[in-house]
Write an enzyme that holds these catalytic residues in place. Structure first.
Site, PDB file in Angstrom:
ATOM      1  N   LYS B  76       0.865  -1.192   0.000  1.00 49.76           N
ATOM      2  CA  LYS B  76       0.000   0.000   0.000  1.00 49.76           C
ATOM      3  C   LYS B  76       0.893   1.231   0.000  1.00 49.76           C
ATOM      4  CE  LYS B  76      -3.849   2.055   2.678  1.00 49.76           C
ATOM      5  NZ  LYS B  76      -4.724   1.914   3.870  1.00 49.76           N
ATOM      6  N   SER B 151      -9.771   2.285   3.175  1.00 53.95           N
ATOM      7  CA  SER B 151      -8.883   3.008   2.296  1.00 53.95           C
ATOM      8  C   SER B 151      -7.933   2.119   1.480  1.00 53.95           C
ATOM      9  CB  SER B 151      -8.027   3.964   3.135  1.00 53.95           C
ATOM     10  OG  SER B 151      -7.175   3.230   4.010  1.00 53.95           O
ATOM     11  N   SER B 175     -10.104  -0.150   7.281  1.00 55.03           N
ATOM     12  CA  SER B 175      -9.478   0.041   5.965  1.00 55.03           C
ATOM     13  C   SER B 175      -8.824  -1.192   5.368  1.00 55.03           C
ATOM     14  CB  SER B 175      -8.440   1.164   6.028  1.00 55.03           C
ATOM     15  OG  SER B 175      -9.077   2.409   5.975  1.00 55.03           O
TER      16      SER B 175
END
Lengths: 487, 484
Positions: B76, B151, B175
């Site tokens: 990420k 997210s 997330s």
């Protein structure tokens, strides 16, 4: 109207740790800008603080030294404000659970009176970097502000006093005592000119006898005792004039300039930030076990008051001398080394007299003295055993100051030995008496009361004949004996 | 080849069935061809990936291969990568190249993993739909008109589209779990402190926790073995031995007590989602587990408490982005105030600004007690709910999110509706507990996630429960049409 001044101090003490409070970067002073700032000090994304245990130990030592409560659980808060030399845009500090709670610092004033100044608390925090403003820093000919983050993250303890001081003398005595305590503990190098101790002075005035406080101002960042004294005098006068002229003191932060001896307002309370303090989620509360604190207590070095008492006891110093020599840890150490190899009272006199005057004149601290404690001891030993006179000692001291080596070598090289051989001195005295019949007659005919004053002439002649090397005490003794024999 | 799990890739590399260069090259090609549709990567590090794949193949040939040697994964874009731009989905860090690796990145490097690139995400991890990314939204591979969740939407979508077999992710309020649910993959948020936060761009420090995302529980276990560590650089990291999370995957569940919180099955839950979750619970009963009705009475306070605490911490964490030292700086600032105002005004997107404002407000003089302090008290009550529940059950199960993936823009004008996406996931972050999501069915061809919440450091048990479910079902093996 009679006015009373009320003073409270906030003192920032830079701790003498090797590395910063939340990073491993060095805290050494004077490096090239931004060479001692790591990713954490620069607040790079994703970096996290790790507390430096030594900073806690130092703060606890201070707390124990002022007889304060040590928090068993301590935590850090974030104090939020934007400034270019504050990389995270918050200062990690302590608000609700400072590491050091209530304590007291006892001061002694010039008239011998004593006073206890209460400490409200002392907390750990990180220092900010420095902004180098226009004038001192230029790029492409434009005035710019440069940021040096070497100091960012240097550990501080902020010591907050109660408003217990009533004049500049007390405030300065308190500040000096704090300096003495933190240097004795070894937790601060005490170097004021490098900003190792900085004083914010809260000042208000009130009619004498009143028991409510007047509106206070805060004069920030004073870094010498002299500036503090001057700044207090200036601000007290300003406030009294203001009130007597029908005005009102407004709560504000002021800056004192030691060079121009003037102060100006920096910002008023209305302009003050809302710092939005909240507990720092990157740092867990720190719990100190009793054993941990006890172990630090056991390892506390000698504190200034105890040292003063010991100097009186051990060396037979006067209270005044003992106070002068015990306050600064480095001075105390210097004295003890010098006294050990010579004579305590002579060592005290030389350190408080000649050495201190020379250091002051050159704006040096005793750690940087060109004459070491051992060298001073060596000189005093020769003074004490009569090898040199006091007058010669001044020459030897000068030579040592100029780097010419130890006392013995200088005495040898300059032929400074005083004549203490009684035969030689008797011969000198006899010569002068024989060559001064008129003065001898005068002496003989004078009243007893006048005679001592007449000795000067003979002594002068004898010392001149000996090229200054005769032992003055011996000369006196022999001369008196021989003159009196002629009566 | 792209359908292989991490376990299968490790086995294939070990047996010599294929090389790291082969699988890495295949996935890089696939990313090049397919990702323009999904936008799941912000940065693809093709050259570096192939170079490290080659190095890994050589290392393997020399007979000294760590667990992930040559295994491709993605990070990420919240994890700092030395020499590789780390944007955190924001214009503010569009030009930011860190000179250091996050601990998670370091751990995977040490385990020998090959990094395909950095995955897309909501800006500063603030969002539940990936619509707040400066680099544009990620499309859900199951339905490109729908959001992938957020997210960590980039990581989840890349897994669903078979662009990577594993991806790191972070979870502050859901997330990892919510995008895993919406994209039909498996994700685990570990116990707070289990995985180091060093080098992970902070959103809300007391809630942020990194974890693995993959296409099976077994793969998550393998990844967690590499990710988890005690890290002296993170003061909130916990000094506790990292067990082998694969060790107990095959334990039977006959004595497992599963708590079913009534608060997670109330109003607002999509009926299709509820049905899929109930059927999954039935499968557990079939395997011998016992379902126990429980209550988490303060559940309804989790979202409001979270939306005080997380923005409050974020408001301070994001203050460092001031245009002074790195990152975005506005053009020609006329003075310091202008530098701050325009740098932050131009560098941050709307959702980030909204949360900074909310956070600063909650911490302001006069409001602190009513908001921040109160929220912390609520947090304590929520944690206590779980402590009480775990006195009688081993794990807690329910839906991960109230409904499957929704269309782009559907909640764009209503932040509160968006915040309710995390209604079932937020409480575990407030309590610091581990939580995971695994696929358990579909509603209109959109995946549904089953959430498992465990007690502190019970990741092994949760992975065991998830793995046993995945042995009996194939929801986790389903791929979007055309992406098999």
């Amino acid at each position: 109207m009679q006015w009373e001044t009320v003073i409270g101090l906030e003192v920032h003490v830079q701790l003498a740790t090797q590395s910063k409070i939340f990073s491993g970067a060095s805290t050494a002073f004077g490096a090239e800008p931004n060479t001692q700032a790591c990713a954490i000090d620069l607040a790079m994304p994703g970096t996290l603080p790790v507390p430096n245990e030594q900073a806690f130990r130092d703060a606890i030592m201070f707390g124990l030294a002022i007889d304060a409560d040590i928090a068993r659980t301590s935590m850090f808060e974030r104090k939020n404000y934007f400034y270019p030399d504050l990389p995270k845009a918050y200062q990690t500090t302590q608000l609700e659970k400072p590491i050091v709670g209530r304590g007291h610092v006892d001061i002694e004033l010039a008239d011998g009176s004593k006073k206890s100044i209460r400490i409200h608390h002392a907390h750990l925090e990180e220092d900010a970097g420095k902004s180098l403003h226009e004038g001192s820093f230029e790029i492409h000919g434009h005035g710019m502000t440069g940021i040096d983050l070497n100091r960012a993250g240097t550990p501080l303890i902020e010591i907050v006093s109660e408003p217990d001081m009533r004049n500049a003398e007390e405030a300065v005595a308190f500040a000096r005592k704090l300096h003495s305590i933190v240097t004795s503990l070894g937790i601060c190098d005490g170097n004021m000119s490098q900003g190792s101790m900085r004083f914010d002075v809260n000042i208000s005035v009130r009619p004498k006898g009143s028991d409510t406080f007047g509106t206070r101002t805060e004069t920030k960042n004073l870094n010498s005792f002299k500036f503090m004294e001057d700044a207090i005098a200036l601000e007290v006068e300003r406030q009294i004039d203001l009130i007597e002229d029908g005005g009102k003191v407004i709560q504000e932060t002021r800056l004192y300039n030691g060079d121009t001896k003037q102060a100006r307002a920096m910002r008023s309370k209305e302009e003050a930030n809302d710092y939005r303090y909240f507990p720092c989620p990157d740092l867990l509360p720190i719990v100190f076990e009793d054993d941990y604190i006890e172990q630090i207590r056991q390892s506390l070095p000698e504190l200034p008051d105890a040292r003063r008492d010991r100097f009186i006891e051990q060396y037979g110093l006067s209270r005044y001398d003992a106070n002068s020599l015990s306050g600064d840890a480095a001075v105390a150490q210097f004295f003890q080394t010098a006294a050990a190899g010579s004579d305590a009272k002579l060592a005290a006199n030389w350190i408080m007299g000649e050495l201190s005057a020379r250091l002051n004149a050159e704006d040096r601290v005793i750690q940087d003295s060109p004459v070491s404690a051992d060298q001073l001891a060596g000189m005093i030993a020769r003074l004490k055993d009569g090898t040199i006179s006091s007058k010669m000692a001044k020459q030897v001291f000068d030579a040592m100051w100029n780097g010419e080596g130890d006392a013995d070598g200088i005495i040898e090289a300059r032929g400074l030995k005083q004549v203490s051989d009684s035969g030689a001195i008797e011969a000198l005295v006899d010569d002068v008496i024989a060559n001064s019949p008129q003065q001898v007659d005068n002496y003989r005919n004078a009243d007893d009361a006048k005679r001592p004053k007449m000795l000067g002439y003979f002594v002068g002649q004898i010392m001149k004949a000996s090229k200054g090397q005769a032992n003055p005490q011996q000369v006196n003794d022999v001369l008196l004996e021989k003159l009196n024999a002629l009566l | 080849m792209h359908n292989k799990t991490l376990a299968e890739i490790i086995a294939g590399l070990n047996s010599g069935a294929f090389s790291s260069v082969e699988i890495t090259g295949h996935l890089l090609n696939r990313i090049r061809q397919l990702d323009p549709q999904y936008n799941s990567f912000i940065t693809v590090t093709a050259e570096a990936a192939l170079a490290s794949a080659e190095a890994a193949d050589r290392q393997r040939a020399s007979g000294n291969a760590p667990l992930f040697c040559g295994v491709p994964i993605a990070h990420k874009d919240i994890f700092c990568t030395n020499g590789v731009r780390t944007s955190c989905g924001s214009k503010m860090l569009d030009n930011f190249v860190p000179p250091y690796d996050a601990t998670v990145v370091e751990n995977f490097a040490q385990a020998g993993a090959v990094i395909l690139g950095k995955t897309n995400m909501d800006e500063f991890a603030m969002g539940s739909s990936n619509e707040t990314s400066y680099y544009g939204p990620v499309k859900n591979p199951w339905d490109v008109n729908c959001v992938p969740g957020g997210s960590s939407g980039g990581s989840a979508a890349a897994l669903a589209a078979r662009l990577t077999p594993g991806a790191t992710a972070t979870d502050t309020g859901g997330s990892i779990r919510q995008p895993a649910a919406l994209c039909g993959v498996t994700g685990l948020k570990p116990t707070y402190g289990r995985v180091s936060r060093w080098g992970m761009v902070a959103f809300a420090s007391s809630l942020d926790q990194a974890g693995p995302m993959a296409r099976s529980a077994e793969d998550c276990a393998l990844m967690l073995n590499a990710m988890a560590s005690f890290d002296p650089r993170d003061s909130t990291s916990i000094d506790r031995e990292v067990p082998d999370y694969t060790a107990n995957l095959n334990q039977p569940l006959s004595s497992l007590k599963i708590g079913i919180p009534k608060e997670y099955f109330g109003e607002g839950l999509n009926p299709g989602t509820e049905q899929a979750v109930r059927e999954a619970l039935t499968e557990y009963e079939k395997q011998g587990a016992t379902l126990v009705d429980i209550s988490l009475p303060h559940s309804h306070l989790a979202v409001p408490a979270y939306y005080v605490i997380a923005p409050a911490e974020a408001s301070a964490n994001l203050s460092r982005f001031d245009g002074v030292r790195y990152g975005y700086r506005c053009e020609d600032p006329k003075d310091l105030r202008d530098l701050y105002m325009r740098t932050r005004g131009e560098g941050f997107g709307d959702e980030v600004k909204r949360r900074i404002l909310v956070g600063a407000y909650c911490l302001s003089a006069g409001y602190y007690d009513a908001y921040y302090r109160k929220a912390q008290q609520v947090r304590h009550l929520i944690k206590q709910d779980f402590v009480d529940a775990f006195a009688t059950v081993d794990v807690i199960m329910g839906p991960t999110s109230p409904s499957p993936a929704f269309a782009f823009g559907a909640k764009g004008d209503d932040p509160v509706a968006m915040y309710l996406e995390d209604v079932f996931t937020i409480a575990t972050n407030l309590a610091g507990l581990p939580g995971m999501s695994l696929p358990c069915g579909f509603v209109d061809n959109r995946p549904v996630g089953l959430q498992i919440i465990g007690n502190y450091f019970d990741e092994g048990l949760m992975l065991n429960a998830a793995h046993q479910f995945q042995r009996a079902t194939d929801w986790h093996q389903r791929a979007p049409e055309g992406l098999e």
